[in-house]
Design a protein around this motif. Structure first.
Motif, short mmCIF file in Angstrom:
data_model
loop_
_atom_site.label_atom_id
_atom_site.label_comp_id
_atom_site.label_asym_id
_atom_site.label_seq_id
_atom_site.Cartn_x
_atom_site.Cartn_y
_atom_site.Cartn_z
N GLU A 117 0.83 -1.19 0.00
CA GLU A 117 0.00 0.00 0.00
C GLU A 117 0.87 1.25 0.00
OE1 GLU A 117 -2.91 -0.16 3.07
OE2 GLU A 117 -3.59 -2.18 2.53
N PRO A 118 0.33 2.41 -0.36
CA PRO A 118 1.12 3.65 -0.38
C PRO A 118 1.68 4.00 1.00
CG PRO A 118 -0.93 3.92 -1.60
CD PRO A 118 -1.03 2.61 -0.88
N PHE A 119 2.82 4.68 1.00
CA PHE A 119 3.42 5.12 2.25
C PHE A 119 2.57 6.21 2.91
CE2 PHE A 119 7.21 3.02 0.71
CZ PHE A 119 7.79 2.55 1.88
N LYS A 120 2.41 6.08 4.22
CA LYS A 120 1.74 7.08 5.04
C LYS A 120 2.53 7.26 6.32
CE LYS A 120 -1.78 7.59 2.25
NZ LYS A 120 -1.97 8.85 1.47
N ASN A 121 2.99 8.48 6.55
CA ASN A 121 3.74 8.79 7.77
C ASN A 121 4.93 7.86 7.97
OD1 ASN A 121 2.03 11.02 8.90
ND2 ASN A 121 0.49 9.40 8.79
N GLY A 122 5.62 7.59 6.85
CA GLY A 122 6.91 6.90 6.91
C GLY A 122 6.88 5.40 6.79
N LEU A 123 5.70 4.78 6.86
CA LEU A 123 5.61 3.32 6.74
C LEU A 123 4.53 2.94 5.75
CD1 LEU A 123 5.91 2.11 10.47
CD2 LEU A 123 7.73 2.26 8.76
N ALA A 124 4.68 1.75 5.18
CA ALA A 124 3.68 1.24 4.23
C ALA A 124 3.27 -0.17 4.64
CB ALA A 124 4.24 1.21 2.82
N VAL A 125 1.98 -0.44 4.51
CA VAL A 125 1.46 -1.78 4.77
C VAL A 125 1.80 -2.70 3.59
CG1 VAL A 125 -0.63 -3.14 5.14
CG2 VAL A 125 -0.42 -0.85 6.16
N PHE A 126 2.19 -3.93 3.89
CA PHE A 126 2.39 -4.93 2.83
C PHE A 126 1.85 -6.26 3.31
CE2 PHE A 126 5.89 -5.98 5.54
CZ PHE A 126 6.22 -7.30 5.28
N THR A 127 1.63 -7.17 2.36
CA THR A 127 1.11 -8.49 2.72
C THR A 127 2.11 -9.58 2.36
OG1 THR A 127 0.00 -8.74 0.58
CG2 THR A 127 -1.29 -7.81 2.40
N ASP A 128 2.14 -10.59 3.17
CA ASP A 128 2.89 -11.81 2.88
C ASP A 128 2.01 -12.68 1.98
OD1 ASP A 128 3.75 -14.57 3.05
OD2 ASP A 128 5.08 -13.95 4.67
N GLN A 129 2.47 -12.95 0.78
CA GLN A 129 1.65 -13.66 -0.18
C GLN A 129 1.31 -15.08 0.26
OE1 GLN A 129 0.19 -12.35 -2.57
NE2 GLN A 129 -0.41 -13.94 -4.02
N SER A 130 2.17 -15.69 1.06
CA SER A 130 1.92 -17.07 1.48
C SER A 130 0.91 -17.17 2.61
CB SER A 130 3.23 -17.73 1.90
OG SER A 130 3.80 -17.05 3.02
N TYR A 132 -1.09 -14.21 3.58
CA TYR A 132 -2.08 -13.15 3.41
C TYR A 132 -2.22 -12.30 4.68
CZ TYR A 132 -3.28 -15.68 -0.83
OH TYR A 132 -3.22 -16.31 -2.05
N LYS A 133 -1.14 -12.22 5.44
CA LYS A 133 -1.13 -11.39 6.64
C LYS A 133 -0.35 -10.10 6.38
CE LYS A 133 -2.00 -14.99 10.03
NZ LYS A 133 -1.58 -15.62 11.30
N TYR A 134 -0.62 -9.09 7.22
CA TYR A 134 -0.12 -7.75 6.98
C TYR A 134 1.01 -7.39 7.93
CZ TYR A 134 -4.44 -7.09 4.32
OH TYR A 134 -5.45 -7.20 3.41
N GLY A 135 1.98 -6.62 7.38
CA GLY A 135 3.06 -6.05 8.17
C GLY A 135 3.40 -4.69 7.62
N TYR A 136 4.57 -4.16 8.01
CA TYR A 136 4.95 -2.79 7.62
C TYR A 136 6.41 -2.75 7.17
CZ TYR A 136 0.70 -1.35 10.09
OH TYR A 136 -0.61 -1.20 10.52
N ILE A 137 6.67 -1.92 6.16
CA ILE A 137 8.04 -1.64 5.73
C ILE A 137 8.29 -0.14 5.87
CG2 ILE A 137 8.20 -3.56 4.11
CD1 ILE A 137 7.67 -1.50 1.85
N ASP A 138 9.60 0.22 5.97
CA ASP A 138 9.95 1.64 6.00
C ASP A 138 10.40 2.08 4.61
OD1 ASP A 138 12.59 0.78 5.63
OD2 ASP A 138 13.13 1.05 7.74
#
Length: 547
Positions: A117-130, A132-138
């Motif tokens: 997902e797009p960056f908001k306030n320095g972090l972006a949500v992403f999903t693990d394809q295997s 389907y859970k969500y985490g964050y990248i900088d």
């Protein structure tokens, strides 16, 4: 050979994250008043993040996305299948198999098989394809919070985000992933999703089916669970579907705007309502797309565009993605750039994309040809194409039907092939029907070829093709394709579906013709060498691509 890319609309209660593609833009004169209805400017407090704008160019008759500057020049070359607007100096793009974060120089920061997902306030949500859970990248592409959540929102300016590890519980975390607060809701609120600005949509199941409502983080029911569709627009507003509309027809059911007190601000008059950007949200009615304010009223000082789609504030311009065509404009409606809706299939021949909206959910993009040496032939081909795409859609037949027709075009010698693709979805049906039709024309004569034109007269071509296909279909079944039903093939007619390629004749069948719906289109390639005894090698069809 892939005949059709199916577009399936699932009317399920899920959160769908979509990378929205846009278009190549170029400088054009301002639109006429019939194309653009607007008044004076207004001030919008929306992030002016970037001077780069998502755009596309046709590459080998396919849209490829990149980024342009204010002059319409590509700063990042169009090599991607999809892309998002820049946010905080980064954009999410896709090559069709992976997602990727790039910076303003086009350099890759992070790649992922799952959604980013797009960056908001320095972090972006992403999903693990295997999982389907969500985490964050900088912004350096480092995973700072591992993907362990069933749901995760963007971080707000305070450095907090809402996540969930189950469908019925919400937790506030900081940028280190540490617990800040647990949002305690009673067992009445289940299936929580679309969490934003202190509110969540919940699902309530009963004998009458599942209904949706809105709950605040302090446990107050804002909107009772009596609706089939609700979207959290942010800024304390919600788009609520007309409860008299059927669940299976939500796409064609209008919404009203409700506020965070549960007050209904408007009647059920809007479609395609998007989340707020600043004080405005994109919405449409039956014929136009526009912005609405926090009070739910149409913004009088912002553009109102004929056609249906989405308006988005991006940088210091408004992106207009309407009826499949992209343009950028200023807030007073002055057209800055516009997508080029043409592409070349030869040095002199251009294919143009035209549109016809039969009703609110029926959009047809159809081709016309320009640059043939004979104007009469060109006019005849274009008239036939319009008839094949538009005229066959009678008024009675399109009632209650969602239509999305597209095309692509190729030229092989003098043989012009137009491929019409789409998906017809009848209201209330369990599924729709994919469309895949091939039309072959001679650009010298304008002839619209039929299957019989490939063969000598009185050659018995249908009988020979029947023998070949009967054997091929049986072999397909014997090899393990149990979705094919050999006994369903009763022989070809002169109206059989066919494709002319350089080396083979392809005969194909629609779903249900000789196989189960789930099997999709069935196609059988027959090399010309197996048909040379009946092919009319002196005929115009053969010579059109074999000279």
């Amino acid at each position: 050979m892939k005949l059709q890319k199916l577009k399936i609309v699932f009317l399920l209660l899920v959160i769908v994250v979509t990378l929205v593609g846009c278009g190549k833009v170029k400088e054009t004169p301002p639109p006429t008043s019939s194309e653009l209805e607007t008044e004076s400017t207004t001030e919008n407090q929306v992030e002016s993040d970037s001077n780069l704008y998502l755009a596309y160019r046709f590459v080998d008759e396919q849209k490829k996305y990149g980024y342009i500057d204010h002059k319409g020049d590509f700063v990042i070359e169009p090599t991607f299948n999809y892309g998002n607007d820049f946010s905080e100096g980064f954009a999410v793009v896709s090559d069709g198999s992976n997602y990727e974060v790039i910076d303003k120089n086009g350099q890759s920061i992070f790649k992922n098989e799952g959604i980013i997902e797009p960056f908001k306030n320095g972090l972006a949500v992403f999903t693990d394809q295997s999982t389907y859970k969500y985490g964050y990248i900088d912004t350096s592409g480092n995973v700072v919070i591992k993907p362990t959540y069933l749901m995760a929102t963007a971080f707000n300016a305070d450095g907090n985000a809402v996540v969930s590890s189950s469908a019925d519980a919400l937790t506030v975390i900081n940028k280190k992933g540490d617990l800040v607060n647990e949002i305690a809701l009673s067992a009445d609120y289940t299936g929580l999703y679309d969490v934003k600005d202190g509110f969540a949509i919940f699902i309530k199941s009963s004998q009458d089916g599942s209904k949706l409502g809105v709950v605040s983080f302090d446990g107050q029911t804002i909107i009772p669970a009596v609706y089939n569709g609700i979207s959290n627009l942010g800024n304390g507003n919600f788009a609520v579907k007309d409860p008299t509309g059927e669940f299976y027809d939500l796409l064609d059911t209008p919404s009203a705007i409700f506020d965070k007190t549960g007050t209904k601000l408007t009647d059920y008059i809007y479609y395609d309502v998007k989340p707020y950007q600043g004080d405005f949200a994109s919405a449409s009615d039956a014929t136009h797309t526009f912005f609405i304010g926090l009070d739910g009223a149409i913004a009088p000082n912002l553009p109102k565009i004929k056609g249906l789609g989405t308006l988005t504030f991006t940088g210091d311009l408004i992106k207009s993605d309407i009826d499949g065509a992209l343009s950028y404009m200023t807030e007073d409606g002055t057209l800055a750039w516009q997508a080029d809706q043409t592409y070349k299939i030869s040095d002199t021949i251009i294919v143009k994309q035209n549109k016809e909206r039969l009703h609110r959910t029926a959009l047809i993009i159809y081709p016309s040809i320009d640059g043939l040496t004979n104007d009469q032939v060109e006019a005849a081909i274009n008239a036939t194409l319009k008839s094949l795409f538009i005229d066959i859609r009678t008024k009675d037949a399109i009632v209650g039907l969602s239509i999305d027709d597209q095309f692509d075009a190729t030229l092989n010698g003098d043989l012009l092939t137009i491929h019409k693709s789409g998906y017809d979805y009848p209201t209330g049906a369990a599924h729709g029907m994919p469309i895949s039709d091939y039309y072959q024309f001679d650009i010298q004569t304008g002839t619209f070829y039929k299957l019989k034109d490939l063969f000598e007269k009185n050659s018995g071509y249908l009988e020979k093709l029947d023998i070949i296909l009967t054997d091929a279909i049986q072999k397909s079944y014997d090899s393990g394709n149990t979705m094919v039903f050999p006994e369903s093939f009763k022989g070809l007619t002169e109206e059989a579906n066919f494709i002319i390629t350089e080396t083979a004749l392809i005969i194909y069948f629609y779903p249900y013709d000789i196989a189960a719906y789930a099997a999709g289109f069935q196609e059988y390639s027959i090399p010309y060498e197996d048909l040379m005894d009946i092919i009319d090698i002196e005929g115009t069809l053969w010579k059109s691509f074999k000279q």
